[in-house]
Design a protein around this motif. Structure first.
Motif, PDB file in Angstrom:
ATOM      1  N   UNK A 236      36.212  34.507  19.013  1.00 17.82           N
ATOM      2  CA  UNK A 236      35.327  33.523  18.379  1.00 17.82           C
ATOM      3  C   UNK A 236      34.652  34.135  17.158  1.00 17.82           C
ATOM      4  N   UNK A 237      34.080  35.320  17.313  1.00 15.33           N
ATOM      5  CA  UNK A 237      33.359  35.938  16.194  1.00 15.33           C
ATOM      6  C   UNK A 237      34.315  36.432  15.112  1.00 15.33           C
ATOM      7  N   UNK A 238      35.507  36.821  15.492  1.00 18.77           N
ATOM      8  CA  UNK A 238      36.508  37.238  14.506  1.00 18.77           C
ATOM      9  C   UNK A 238      36.882  36.052  13.609  1.00 18.77           C
ATOM     10  N   UNK A 239      37.096  34.903  14.218  1.00 14.17           N
ATOM     11  CA  UNK A 239      37.484  33.717  13.454  1.00 14.17           C
ATOM     12  C   UNK A 239      36.283  33.024  12.809  1.00 14.17           C
ATOM     13  N   UNK A 240      35.098  33.203  13.393  1.00  8.79           N
ATOM     14  CA  UNK A 240      33.878  32.563  12.900  1.00  8.79           C
ATOM     15  C   UNK A 240      34.110  31.073  12.635  1.00  8.79           C
ATOM     16  N   UNK A 241      34.634  30.416  13.666  1.00  9.77           N
ATOM     17  CA  UNK A 241      35.021  29.024  13.526  1.00  9.77           C
ATOM     18  C   UNK A 241      34.685  28.280  14.819  1.00  9.77           C
ATOM     19  N   UNK A 242      33.876  27.250  14.710  1.00 12.17           N
ATOM     20  CA  UNK A 242      33.489  26.488  15.898  1.00 12.17           C
ATOM     21  C   UNK A 242      34.668  25.756  16.524  1.00 12.17           C
ATOM     22  N   UNK A 243      35.760  25.633  15.807  1.00 13.14           N
ATOM     23  CA  UNK A 243      36.958  25.013  16.386  1.00 13.14           C
ATOM     24  C   UNK A 243      37.460  25.816  17.575  1.00 13.14           C
ATOM     25  N   UNK A 244      37.245  27.121  17.587  1.00 14.63           N
ATOM     26  CA  UNK A 244      37.647  27.965  18.724  1.00 14.63           C
ATOM     27  C   UNK A 244      36.901  27.510  19.976  1.00 14.63           C
ATOM     28  N   UNK A 245      35.603  27.303  19.846  1.00 13.46           N
ATOM     29  CA  UNK A 245      34.770  26.842  20.963  1.00 13.46           C
ATOM     30  C   UNK A 245      35.169  25.419  21.378  1.00 13.46           C
ATOM     31  N   UNK A 246      35.278  24.553  20.424  1.00 12.18           N
ATOM     32  CA  UNK A 246      35.612  23.145  20.689  1.00 12.18           C
ATOM     33  C   UNK A 246      36.968  23.027  21.371  1.00 12.18           C
ATOM     34  N   UNK A 247      37.952  23.761  20.865  1.00 11.65           N
ATOM     35  CA  UNK A 247      39.297  23.706  21.458  1.00 11.65           C
ATOM     36  C   UNK A 247      39.324  24.278  22.868  1.00 11.65           C
ATOM     37  N   UNK A 248      38.569  25.341  23.101  1.00 11.60           N
ATOM     38  CA  UNK A 248      38.548  25.929  24.447  1.00 11.60           C
ATOM     39  C   UNK A 248      38.060  24.907  25.463  1.00 11.60           C
ATOM     40  N   UNK A 249      37.074  24.128  25.096  1.00 11.18           N
ATOM     41  CA  UNK A 249      36.526  23.126  26.014  1.00 11.18           C
ATOM     42  C   UNK A 249      37.423  21.894  26.082  1.00 11.18           C
ATOM     43  N   UNK A 250      37.839  21.378  24.946  1.00 11.13           N
ATOM     44  CA  UNK A 250      38.641  20.142  24.939  1.00 11.13           C
ATOM     45  C   UNK A 250      40.039  20.322  25.505  1.00 11.13           C
ATOM     46  N   UNK A 251      40.586  21.514  25.395  1.00  9.46           N
ATOM     47  CA  UNK A 251      41.955  21.744  25.860  1.00  9.46           C
ATOM     48  C   UNK A 251      42.015  22.438  27.222  1.00  9.46           C
ATOM     49  N   UNK A 252      40.886  22.477  27.914  1.00 10.76           N
ATOM     50  CA  UNK A 252      40.856  23.147  29.212  1.00 10.76           C
ATOM     51  C   UNK A 252      41.829  22.503  30.190  1.00 10.76           C
ATOM     52  N   UNK A 253      42.573  23.356  30.879  1.00 10.25           N
ATOM     53  CA  UNK A 253      43.517  22.929  31.912  1.00 10.25           C
ATOM     54  C   UNK A 253      43.335  23.873  33.098  1.00 10.25           C
ATOM     55  N   UNK A 254      42.910  23.350  34.253  1.00  9.54           N
ATOM     56  CA  UNK A 254      42.645  24.242  35.392  1.00  9.54           C
ATOM     57  C   UNK A 254      43.855  25.042  35.852  1.00  9.54           C
ATOM     58  N   UNK A 255      45.046  24.560  35.592  1.00 10.75           N
ATOM     59  CA  UNK A 255      46.233  25.294  36.033  1.00 10.75           C
ATOM     60  C   UNK A 255      46.474  26.550  35.202  1.00 10.75           C
ATOM     61  N   UNK A 256      45.853  26.630  34.021  1.00 13.53           N
ATOM     62  CA  UNK A 256      45.996  27.830  33.189  1.00 13.53           C
ATOM     63  C   UNK A 256      45.012  28.930  33.595  1.00 13.53           C
TER      64      UNK A 256
END
Length: 124
Positions: free
Chosen positions: A21-41
């Motif tokens: 997250x800090x390397x990319x400095x992009x809130x899309x990393x946070x948003x994608x982690x939450x929106x694309x969550x899949x319990x099987x992963x």
């Protein structure tokens, strides 16, 4: 698992996620982690790390304006998923198994849910 304790930053997966997250400095990393969550992963610890930043930075005065419309649905989704992690409705959710059903990790996740509910209340 590489966990040192129950907080959302106290394990290897979370540390790796924060670094990215800090390397990319992009809130899309946070948003994608939450929106694309899949319990099987089984990216539970990365998800909790993203939720920690959401609960910490998810204030409308801090959150980036270009993502403001996404804030409320993102918090609602995070609350729903965290709740499922500690009270699963089906066998796809292996979070409690990974932690051996620990009461301490359940309490830590409940604290995250409470913090996110507080943030959600700030948006009303």
């Amino acid at each position: 698992m590489g966990a040192w304790n129950y907080n959302p930053w106290e394990n290897v997966e979370a540390a790796d996620w924060f670094q990215e997250f800090w390397k990319q400095q992009n809130f899309a990393v946070l948003i994608n982690e939450i929106n694309q969550f899949d319990p099987t992963e089984e990216r539970y610890d990365a998800f909790r790390a993203a939720c920690y930043l959401l609960q910490t930075l998810g204030n409308p005065y801090i959150w980036p304006a270009e993502h403001l419309a996404e804030l409320k649905p993102l918090i609602q989704r995070a609350i729903s998923i965290l709740t499922q992690m500690i009270d699963p409705t089906n066998e796809d959710w292996g979070f409690l198994d990974m932690w051996g059903g620990s009461a301490d990790v359940i309490k830590a996740v409940e604290e995250q849910v409470d913090a996110l509910k507080t943030r959600l209340g700030e948006l009303a």
